[in-house]
Design an enzyme around this catalytic site. Sequence first.
Site, PDB file in Angstrom:
ATOM      1  N   ARG A 157       0.829  -1.224   0.000  1.00  0.00           N
ATOM      2  CA  ARG A 157       0.000   0.000   0.000  1.00  0.00           C
ATOM      3  C   ARG A 157       0.855   1.263   0.000  1.00  0.00           C
ATOM      4  NH1 ARG A 157      -3.663  -2.383   4.875  1.00  0.00           N
ATOM      5  NH2 ARG A 157      -1.610  -3.148   5.451  1.00  0.00           N
TER       6      ARG A 157
ATOM      7  N   SER B 109     -17.141  -2.204   8.152  1.00  0.00           N
ATOM      8  CA  SER B 109     -16.902  -0.770   8.343  1.00  0.00           C
ATOM      9  C   SER B 109     -16.261  -0.235   7.058  1.00  0.00           C
ATOM     10  CB  SER B 109     -15.955  -0.543   9.526  1.00  0.00           C
ATOM     11  OG  SER B 109     -14.675  -1.053   9.207  1.00  0.00           O
TER      12      SER B 109
ATOM     13  N   TYR C 294     -13.952 -15.394  -9.079  1.00  0.00           N
ATOM     14  CA  TYR C 294     -15.018 -14.399  -8.892  1.00  0.00           C
ATOM     15  C   TYR C 294     -14.605 -12.988  -9.339  1.00  0.00           C
ATOM     16  CZ  TYR C 294     -12.958 -13.701  -4.153  1.00  0.00           C
ATOM     17  OH  TYR C 294     -12.114 -13.459  -3.089  1.00  0.00           O
TER      18      TYR C 294
HETATM   19  C1  HXC Z   1     -15.014  -7.846   9.604  1.00  0.00           C
HETATM   20  C2  HXC Z   1     -12.789  -7.193   9.720  1.00  0.00           C
HETATM   21  C3  HXC Z   1     -12.367  -8.544   9.723  1.00  0.00           C
HETATM   22  C4  HXC Z   1     -13.377  -9.564   9.679  1.00  0.00           C
HETATM   23  C5  HXC Z   1     -10.619  -7.287   9.819  1.00  0.00           C
HETATM   24  N1  HXC Z   1     -11.659  -6.459   9.786  1.00  0.00           N
HETATM   25  N2  HXC Z   1     -11.007  -8.563   9.782  1.00  0.00           N
HETATM   26  N3  HXC Z   1     -14.096  -6.850   9.649  1.00  0.00           N
HETATM   27  N4  HXC Z   1     -14.681  -9.162   9.622  1.00  0.00           N
HETATM   28  N5  HXC Z   1     -13.066 -10.855   9.672  1.00  0.00           N
HETATM   29  C6  HXC Z   1     -11.655  -4.988   9.844  1.00  0.00           C
HETATM   30  C7  HXC Z   1     -11.064  -4.477  11.140  1.00  0.00           C
HETATM   31  O1  HXC Z   1     -12.029  -4.504  12.177  1.00  0.00           O
HETATM   32  C8  HXC Z   1     -10.655  -3.062  10.737  1.00  0.00           C
HETATM   33  O2  HXC Z   1     -11.756  -2.181  10.650  1.00  0.00           O
HETATM   34  C9  HXC Z   1     -10.177  -3.247   9.298  1.00  0.00           C
HETATM   35  O3  HXC Z   1     -10.781  -4.468   8.842  1.00  0.00           O
HETATM   36  C10 HXC Z   1      -8.669  -3.366   9.198  1.00  0.00           C
HETATM   37  O4  HXC Z   1      -8.239  -4.436  10.021  1.00  0.00           O
HETATM   38  P1  HXC Z   1      -6.724  -4.586  10.473  1.00  0.00           P
HETATM   39  O5  HXC Z   1      -6.617  -5.882  11.192  1.00  0.00           O
HETATM   40  O6  HXC Z   1      -6.257  -3.344  11.140  1.00  0.00           O
HETATM   41  O7  HXC Z   1      -5.986  -4.640   9.019  1.00  0.00           O
HETATM   42  P2  HXC Z   1      -4.551  -5.141   8.616  1.00  0.00           P
HETATM   43  O8  HXC Z   1      -3.676  -5.367   9.832  1.00  0.00           O
HETATM   44  O9  HXC Z   1      -4.080  -4.233   7.556  1.00  0.00           O
HETATM   45  O10 HXC Z   1      -4.821  -6.629   8.026  1.00  0.00           O
HETATM   46  C11 HXC Z   1      -5.444  -6.796   6.773  1.00  0.00           C
HETATM   47  C12 HXC Z   1      -6.435  -7.974   6.772  1.00  0.00           C
HETATM   48  C13 HXC Z   1      -5.792  -9.270   7.337  1.00  0.00           C
HETATM   49  C14 HXC Z   1      -6.911  -8.135   5.322  1.00  0.00           C
HETATM   50  C15 HXC Z   1      -7.649  -7.609   7.653  1.00  0.00           C
HETATM   51  O11 HXC Z   1      -6.714 -10.355   7.285  1.00  0.00           O
HETATM   52  C16 HXC Z   1      -4.537  -9.645   6.590  1.00  0.00           C
HETATM   53  O12 HXC Z   1      -3.432  -9.202   6.950  1.00  0.00           O
HETATM   54  N6  HXC Z   1      -4.644 -10.502   5.544  1.00  0.00           N
HETATM   55  C17 HXC Z   1      -3.507 -10.904   4.701  1.00  0.00           C
HETATM   56  C18 HXC Z   1      -3.587 -12.344   4.292  1.00  0.00           C
HETATM   57  C19 HXC Z   1      -4.883 -12.783   3.683  1.00  0.00           C
HETATM   58  O13 HXC Z   1      -5.943 -12.154   3.832  1.00  0.00           O
HETATM   59  N7  HXC Z   1      -4.808 -13.927   2.996  1.00  0.00           N
HETATM   60  C20 HXC Z   1      -5.986 -14.521   2.351  1.00  0.00           C
HETATM   61  C21 HXC Z   1      -5.969 -14.262   0.886  1.00  0.00           C
HETATM   62  S1  HXC Z   1      -7.029 -15.437   0.218  1.00  0.00           S
HETATM   63  P3  HXC Z   1     -12.242  -1.211  11.859  1.00  0.00           P
HETATM   64  O14 HXC Z   1     -13.255  -0.314  11.242  1.00  0.00           O
HETATM   65  O15 HXC Z   1     -12.830  -2.138  12.896  1.00  0.00           O
HETATM   66  O16 HXC Z   1     -11.011  -0.485  12.363  1.00  0.00           O
HETATM   67  C22 HXC Z   1      -7.799 -14.919  -1.113  1.00  0.00           C
HETATM   68  C23 HXC Z   1      -8.484 -16.096  -1.789  1.00  0.00           C
HETATM   69  C24 HXC Z   1      -9.684 -15.818  -2.578  1.00  0.00           C
HETATM   70  O17 HXC Z   1      -7.794 -13.777  -1.485  1.00  0.00           O
HETATM   71  C25 HXC Z   1     -10.395 -17.026  -3.198  1.00  0.00           C
HETATM   72  C26 HXC Z   1     -10.495 -18.286  -2.409  1.00  0.00           C
HETATM   73  C27 HXC Z   1     -11.199 -19.408  -3.087  1.00  0.00           C
HETATM   74  P1  NAP Z   2      -1.669 -15.978   2.035  1.00  0.00           P
HETATM   75  O1  NAP Z   2      -0.705 -17.073   2.341  1.00  0.00           O
HETATM   76  O2  NAP Z   2      -2.374 -15.328   3.164  1.00  0.00           O
HETATM   77  O3  NAP Z   2      -0.904 -14.921   1.150  1.00  0.00           O
HETATM   78  C1  NAP Z   2      -1.131 -13.555   1.166  1.00  0.00           C
HETATM   79  C2  NAP Z   2       0.208 -12.864   1.235  1.00  0.00           C
HETATM   80  O4  NAP Z   2       0.004 -11.454   1.026  1.00  0.00           O
HETATM   81  C3  NAP Z   2       0.907 -13.026   2.570  1.00  0.00           C
HETATM   82  O5  NAP Z   2       2.199 -13.555   2.339  1.00  0.00           O
HETATM   83  C4  NAP Z   2       0.984 -11.616   3.142  1.00  0.00           C
HETATM   84  O6  NAP Z   2       2.231 -11.424   3.819  1.00  0.00           O
HETATM   85  C5  NAP Z   2       0.889 -10.761   1.889  1.00  0.00           C
HETATM   86  N1  NAP Z   2       0.333  -9.443   2.165  1.00  0.00           N
HETATM   87  C6  NAP Z   2      -0.895  -9.151   2.687  1.00  0.00           C
HETATM   88  N2  NAP Z   2      -1.037  -7.831   2.840  1.00  0.00           N
HETATM   89  C7  NAP Z   2       0.125  -7.267   2.406  1.00  0.00           C
HETATM   90  C8  NAP Z   2       0.582  -5.927   2.303  1.00  0.00           C
HETATM   91  N3  NAP Z   2      -0.181  -4.896   2.698  1.00  0.00           N
HETATM   92  N4  NAP Z   2       1.824  -5.694   1.800  1.00  0.00           N
HETATM   93  C9  NAP Z   2       2.602  -6.743   1.410  1.00  0.00           C
HETATM   94  N5  NAP Z   2       2.215  -8.024   1.458  1.00  0.00           N
HETATM   95  C10 NAP Z   2       0.991  -8.285   1.957  1.00  0.00           C
HETATM   96  O7  NAP Z   2      -2.824 -16.500   1.049  1.00  0.00           O
HETATM   97  P2  NAP Z   2      -2.778 -17.348  -0.308  1.00  0.00           P
HETATM   98  O8  NAP Z   2      -3.956 -18.238  -0.272  1.00  0.00           O
HETATM   99  O9  NAP Z   2      -1.431 -17.907  -0.548  1.00  0.00           O
HETATM  100  O10 NAP Z   2      -3.102 -16.211  -1.397  1.00  0.00           O
HETATM  101  C11 NAP Z   2      -2.146 -15.837  -2.389  1.00  0.00           C
HETATM  102  C12 NAP Z   2      -2.846 -15.233  -3.576  1.00  0.00           C
HETATM  103  O11 NAP Z   2      -3.681 -16.191  -4.202  1.00  0.00           O
HETATM  104  C13 NAP Z   2      -3.764 -14.050  -3.248  1.00  0.00           C
HETATM  105  O12 NAP Z   2      -3.699 -13.100  -4.288  1.00  0.00           O
HETATM  106  C14 NAP Z   2      -5.129 -14.676  -3.220  1.00  0.00           C
HETATM  107  O13 NAP Z   2      -6.154 -13.745  -3.455  1.00  0.00           O
HETATM  108  C15 NAP Z   2      -4.975 -15.666  -4.350  1.00  0.00           C
HETATM  109  N6  NAP Z   2      -5.953 -16.750  -4.351  1.00  0.00           N
HETATM  110  C16 NAP Z   2      -5.861 -17.725  -3.405  1.00  0.00           C
HETATM  111  C17 NAP Z   2      -6.764 -18.773  -3.442  1.00  0.00           C
HETATM  112  C18 NAP Z   2      -6.707 -19.901  -2.456  1.00  0.00           C
HETATM  113  O14 NAP Z   2      -7.581 -20.765  -2.490  1.00  0.00           O
HETATM  114  N7  NAP Z   2      -5.704 -19.972  -1.589  1.00  0.00           N
HETATM  115  C19 NAP Z   2      -7.754 -18.802  -4.442  1.00  0.00           C
HETATM  116  C20 NAP Z   2      -7.815 -17.779  -5.369  1.00  0.00           C
HETATM  117  C21 NAP Z   2      -6.890 -16.755  -5.320  1.00  0.00           C
HETATM  118  P3  NAP Z   2       2.417 -10.479   5.125  1.00  0.00           P
HETATM  119  O15 NAP Z   2       1.337 -10.842   6.076  1.00  0.00           O
HETATM  120  O16 NAP Z   2       3.815 -10.799   5.577  1.00  0.00           O
HETATM  121  O17 NAP Z   2       2.320  -9.070   4.634  1.00  0.00           O
END
Ligand code: HXC
Ligand code: NAP
Length: 281
Positions: free
Chosen positions: A69, A107, A149
Amino acid sequence: MFQTDLLKDKVILVTGGGTGLGKSMATRFSELGAKIIICSRKMDVLQKTAEEINQKTGNEVFPFQLDVRKPDEIEKMIELLDQKYGKIDVLLNNAAGNFISPTERLSYKAFDTVVDIVLRGTYYFSLAMGKYWIAKKTPGNILSIVTTYASTGSGYVVPSAISKAGVLNLTRSLAAEWGKYGIRLNAIAPGPFPTKGAWERLFPDPKFAEKLINRIPLKRTGEHIELANLATYLISDASAYITGDVITIDGGEWLAGAGEFNFLDVVKPEEWDFIEKTMKR
Ligand code: HXC
Ligand code: NAP
């Protein structure tokens, strides 16, 4: 399926490469001779992964801490990598954030958080790399991991869905605009591939995962190596004439959900006998 030196000396940048699918793809590229840079927010995770891959393949893996970001951090990294390697061949946009929630419960900040990581992070990275390649007059290759999706939309993951749709559109748009600079852009739309990050946030209840397998025609989730091999093809010179496209790898999941009569899967052979007889009559 690939020559072992397919990616020899390619410099490949993998966002979110410390965990999950990013780690698996980085490992595969490294096995095939590439120099890998993995970047994300957690340096301890990145360092551990870098050592693990290096021990497995013997090739260099460089961990770099940044937040996708923050464009200033991205630019700083590109400058440093250019000094270190003299080039960057490939950008893999893999970092993402996501969680399931009814949209009305979100939110504004929660919505922004996912959009900022997935859409904004991807276009910041793609723009910075495009500027770099165009200024250097060298070809470039961007691969982005979207989802099925991105095309269909999906409830309960709306910030992710609109962001991945934006990334797919970015892929198509820039492929048309930057082809003249020798820059290719493609995307992969995976169905479900088990990772800790995705499963904790998207399938927190085992009931959800059971439902998932049933609706996939091939009756299983994806293997990481299957995705990693597809990604390898798209970032390699073997796919040099493919740009602006998205390849789905989901065991048939989204089509099965979309086809009008696919629900007839539940009809048994004896029921078909009866239906056919009745219909013919
Ligand atoms: C509702 C939520 C929430 C939840 C967080 N928030 N989790 N709201 N339900 N489960 C809200 C918080 O309350 C806060 O809002 C805001 O989101 C930001 O949360 P933070 O924890 O401060 O954010 P941050 O530390 O930047 O973390 C980002 C994150 C976290 C996205 C929330 O989950 C993360 O770091 N994810 C990275 C890895 C990840 O998501 N991997 C999965 C990718 S899989 P408020 O208003 O309360 O302050 C994928 C696959 C798709 O994409 C397809 C699969 C088949
Ligand atoms: P994951 O292990 O949670 O990978 C997400 C990665 O993104 C983490 O390594 C995380 O590392 C990094 N990341 C998150 N926020 C970041 C930020 N602000 N800056 C830099 N890095 C950040 O999940 P995954 O399943 O392997 O997903 C990988 C990719 O595949 C994603 O694009 C996801 O949408 C896609 N995808 C996954 C699936 C599935 O079934 N697994 C299906 C469709 C698509 P840090 O926490 O260290 O930042």
